[in-house]
Design an enzyme around this catalytic site. Structure first.
Site, mmCIF file in Angstrom:
data_model
loop_
_atom_site.group_PDB
_atom_site.id
_atom_site.type_symbol
_atom_site.label_atom_id
_atom_site.label_comp_id
_atom_site.label_asym_id
_atom_site.label_seq_id
_atom_site.Cartn_x
_atom_site.Cartn_y
_atom_site.Cartn_z
ATOM 1 C CG ASP A 84 0.657 11.830 -0.943
ATOM 2 O OD1 ASP A 84 0.531 12.993 -0.514
ATOM 3 O OD2 ASP A 84 0.959 11.559 -2.124
ATOM 4 N NE ARG A 85 -6.571 8.133 2.838
ATOM 5 C CZ ARG A 85 -7.565 7.973 3.715
ATOM 6 N NH1 ARG A 85 -7.671 6.850 4.392
ATOM 7 N NH2 ARG A 85 -8.445 8.929 3.887
#
Length: 222
Positions: free
Chosen positions: A56-57
């Site tokens: 994920d970011r």
């Protein structure tokens, strides 16, 4: 150019310490992403390396990149076959009951106009299995090691909430988004077996924003 820490490197693999806040794919609204840096990560190789798995970011830590299509295919197969050892550290926004266990909750993706999309536990969802153990505790917070066997989207984030009773600190989707500027999840270790040669072994040290919480780690100073 981001000065990535290189955690492992040979002729077919590269493991970088992905900083939190950097998405893998170029955002629709624009902005920086790992895609913008792949050319600089060639380090003289003909091809740009390609991410084998997803982070994920907000998630920092070990990200495996393959340096050629054959390696990408082999590494992807190892992930699919659950042969890869993945270790994450997460700060849970609550006091977890117990010291270790396994969360076995199938997950399904849902979407709504108000909240966008998210994962939920669902009997008919895709199998998802996460082993966990408590590493350290503070009042109202627990540092937990997660070892996911499967690799479902948001698996650790929803398993923390549904399995341990509390979301990760800073998680805006499964928690209240408070306590940190990002979801406090870090991919600390990665081991990828390879036929006929030594495995890929990488370790990403805890980033500064994790250290700032001041947990007393059992191996501190070791």
């Amino acid at each position: 150019m981001i000065d990535f820490s290189i955690l492992f490197e040979d002729g077919e693999a590269l493991v970088i310490d992905k900083p939190a806040g950097l998405p893998l794919d170029r955002p629709r609204a624009g902005g920086d992403s790992l895609e913008n840096h792949l050319d600089a990560l060639r380090f003289g190789f003909q091809r740009e390396p390609f991410p084998v798995h997803r982070l994920d970011r907000d998630t920092s830590g070990c990200l495996l990149l393959a340096r050629n299509p054959k390696a990408l295919k082999r590494f992807s197969a190892a992930f699919e076959a659950r042969e890869v050892e993945k270790v994450y550290l997460g700060i849970v926004a609550g006091e977890v009951t117990g010291e270790k266990g396994t969360i076995d909750l199938a997950l399904s993706k849902v979407s709504s106009a108000e909240k966008g999309w998210r994962m939920i536990p669902a009997r008919k969802g895709k199998p998802a299995l996460t082993h966990w153990r408590v590493v350290a505790r503070k009042p109202g917070l627990t540092l937990v090691e997660f070892r996911p066997e499967t690799g479902r989207t948001h698996q650790i984030r929803i398993h923390a909430l549904a399995g341990l009773g509390h979301a990760l600190v800073g998680d805006p989707v499964y928690g209240d988004g408070k306590g940190a500027w990002r979801t406090m999840l870090h991919a600390s270790d990665l081991v990828v077996p390879r036929a006929g040669k030594a495995p890929i072994v990488a370790h990403a040290p805890l980033p500064l924003d994790f250290d700032a919480f001041g947990f007393e780690l059992p191996d501190a100073g070791a």
